[in-house]
Design a protein around this motif. Structure first.
Motif, PDB file in Angstrom:
ATOM      1  N   ASP A 242       0.839  -1.202   0.000  1.00 46.98           N
ATOM      2  CA  ASP A 242       0.000   0.000   0.000  1.00 46.98           C
ATOM      3  C   ASP A 242       0.871   1.249   0.000  1.00 46.98           C
TER       4      ASP A 242
ATOM      5  N   ARG B 130      -2.794   8.569   4.966  1.00 47.74           N
ATOM      6  CA  ARG B 130      -1.854   7.677   5.653  1.00 47.74           C
ATOM      7  C   ARG B 130      -1.246   8.371   6.865  1.00 47.74           C
TER       8      ARG B 130
ATOM      9  N   ALA C  13      -5.858   2.340   1.572  1.00 46.13           N
ATOM     10  CA  ALA C  13      -5.540   1.324   0.561  1.00 46.13           C
ATOM     11  C   ALA C  13      -6.205   1.655  -0.772  1.00 46.13           C
TER      12      ALA C  13
ATOM     13  N   SER D 277      -4.266   2.785  -4.339  1.00 42.40           N
ATOM     14  CA  SER D 277      -4.464   2.147  -5.640  1.00 42.40           C
ATOM     15  C   SER D 277      -4.939   3.154  -6.682  1.00 42.40           C
TER      16      SER D 277
END
Length: 380
Positions: free
Chosen positions: A240, A306, A313, A317
């Motif tokens: 990730d 984060r 996640a 992506s």
């Protein structure tokens, strides 16, 4: 035209200026020859380590820079704007340190200062020939042997393969499937561990990519990262963060291509005018700029989630998908802006285009990113 940045602190703004200075003085003069000769720039990583740029995302108490991820990624982007092979190498090294920092024992973590300081360079040994997108299908096996393990198998497409001083390696210790995988910390020159012939790639030639062969490699139980059988979770948690690293590399590459295209368009004359003044080309450059800035905003949003401890996640992506697709489009358009010159090796944009392609493939292909995003939406 360097990217306009709004950094969170004075210290982080100074880090960007330091990075730009190092990139201009140390990386730019070397990149063309190194890429032309497929020369691995090991000394560059030592230089970046001494400058404190290899461990930015890790705490100061383990030898890192104590910076939020949004700062680390923007430093990575600045490197990628000039030398994508090095930026990808920094991203992979940071990824390789993640299992040690997050899941390692106290003894294993004692190695972090050397890792983050550039004395030790890392590799991430997950992929196999038949287990790329389907990482849970790996077959490299670590069989119990007394108080340790014996590892046999092969890994494929390993960045820094044969160059790394340590590897975060994933091997099967149990039955088939994700729950039978464990993570290990291996030294680069352990008996039985060898690298195959480096791949001859269309781009990123300054970044060595090679298979690894493990023939009866003996590792003690003290080399286990986390619990036995928890390796797949270790790998996915690291990826990730790694996808954000590749997103930043891709945006840097696209920014570099955009900068070259703008500079060329301001100097090149046709029909008595600078070609940037023609609407058709001006609009092309405008779309390129919009793609770069949109991709940057996407990875920064994921990084800030984060840093805030929020789930990220899906956003990682999305950032990897958006940024790498943008890099492919922007670098291709940069070649178009330069016309016939863009198709020659006298200008770097043809190299940028070749380098962009693989960013849609590694750290999970963009088709896999769409699958990850769709599954996340289905669960929400």
């Amino acid at each position: 035209m360097p990217a306009e940045r709004r950094m969170p602190t004075t210290e982080s703004a100074e880090l960007i200026e330091l990075t730009r200075e190092i990139v201009a003085k140390e990386l730019l003069p070397r990149v063309a020859e190194a890429e032309r000769n497929a020369a691995f720039p090991r000394e560059v990583f030592r230089l970046l380590g001494r400058a404190g740029l290899l461990g930015l995302a890790y705490p100061e108490e383990v030898g890192g820079g104590g910076q939020p991820y949004e700062v680390y990624l923007q430093v990575l982007e600045e490197i990628g704007a000039v030398w994508a092979s090095v930026a990808v190498g920094v991203s992979v090294h940071t990824l390789s340190c993640f299992p040690v920092f997050t899941f390692g024992s106290d003894a294993q973590k004692e190695r972090l200062p050397d890792m983050l300081g550039g004395d030790l360079l890392g590799g991430y040994a997950l992929s196999e020939t038949q287990a790329g997108s389907d990482a849970a299908a790996l077959t490299t096996r670590a069989a119990r042997d007394g108080d340790g393990y014996v590892v046999n198998g092969s890994k494929a497409w390993i960045t820094h393969g044969g160059e790394a001083d340590f590897y975060a390696l994933f091997a099967r210790t149990g039955d088939s499937g994700a729950r039978g995988i464990s993570a290990f910390l291996l030294d680069g020159e352990m008996p039985g561990l060898s690298a195959g012939r480096p791949e001859e790639k269309m781009g990123l030639t300054g970044s060595t990519t090679a298979p690894l062969h493990l023939d009866g490699v003996r590792v003690g139980r003290d080399r286990l990262l986390g619990e036995e059988g928890a390796g797949f979770s270790v790998a996915m948690a690291a990826l990730d963060s790694g996808r954000l690293g590749i997103a930043a590399c891709a945006v840097g590459l696209a920014q570099g291509a955009l900068d070259h295209a703008i500079s060329y368009a301001k100097e090149r004359e046709q029909f008595g005018s600078k070609i940037i003044e023609f609407q058709g080309l001006g609009f092309l450059l405008a779309d390129m700029a919009a793609a770069v800035e949109s991709a940057r905003a996407t990875y920064l949003e994921a990084a800030r989630r984060r840093d805030a401890g929020l789930p990220y996640a899906r956003q990682a992506s999305i950032a990897k998908l958006v940024a790498t697709d943008a890099a492919m489009k922007v670098t291709t358009d940069a070649v178009q802006v330069l016309g016939g010159n863009g198709y020659t090796k006298d200008f770097p944009v043809e190299r940028f285009m070749r380098e962009a392609k693989v960013m849609q493939i590694f750290e999970g292909t963009n088709q896999i990113q769409r699958l990850v995003i769709a599954r996340n939406l289905a669960r929400s």
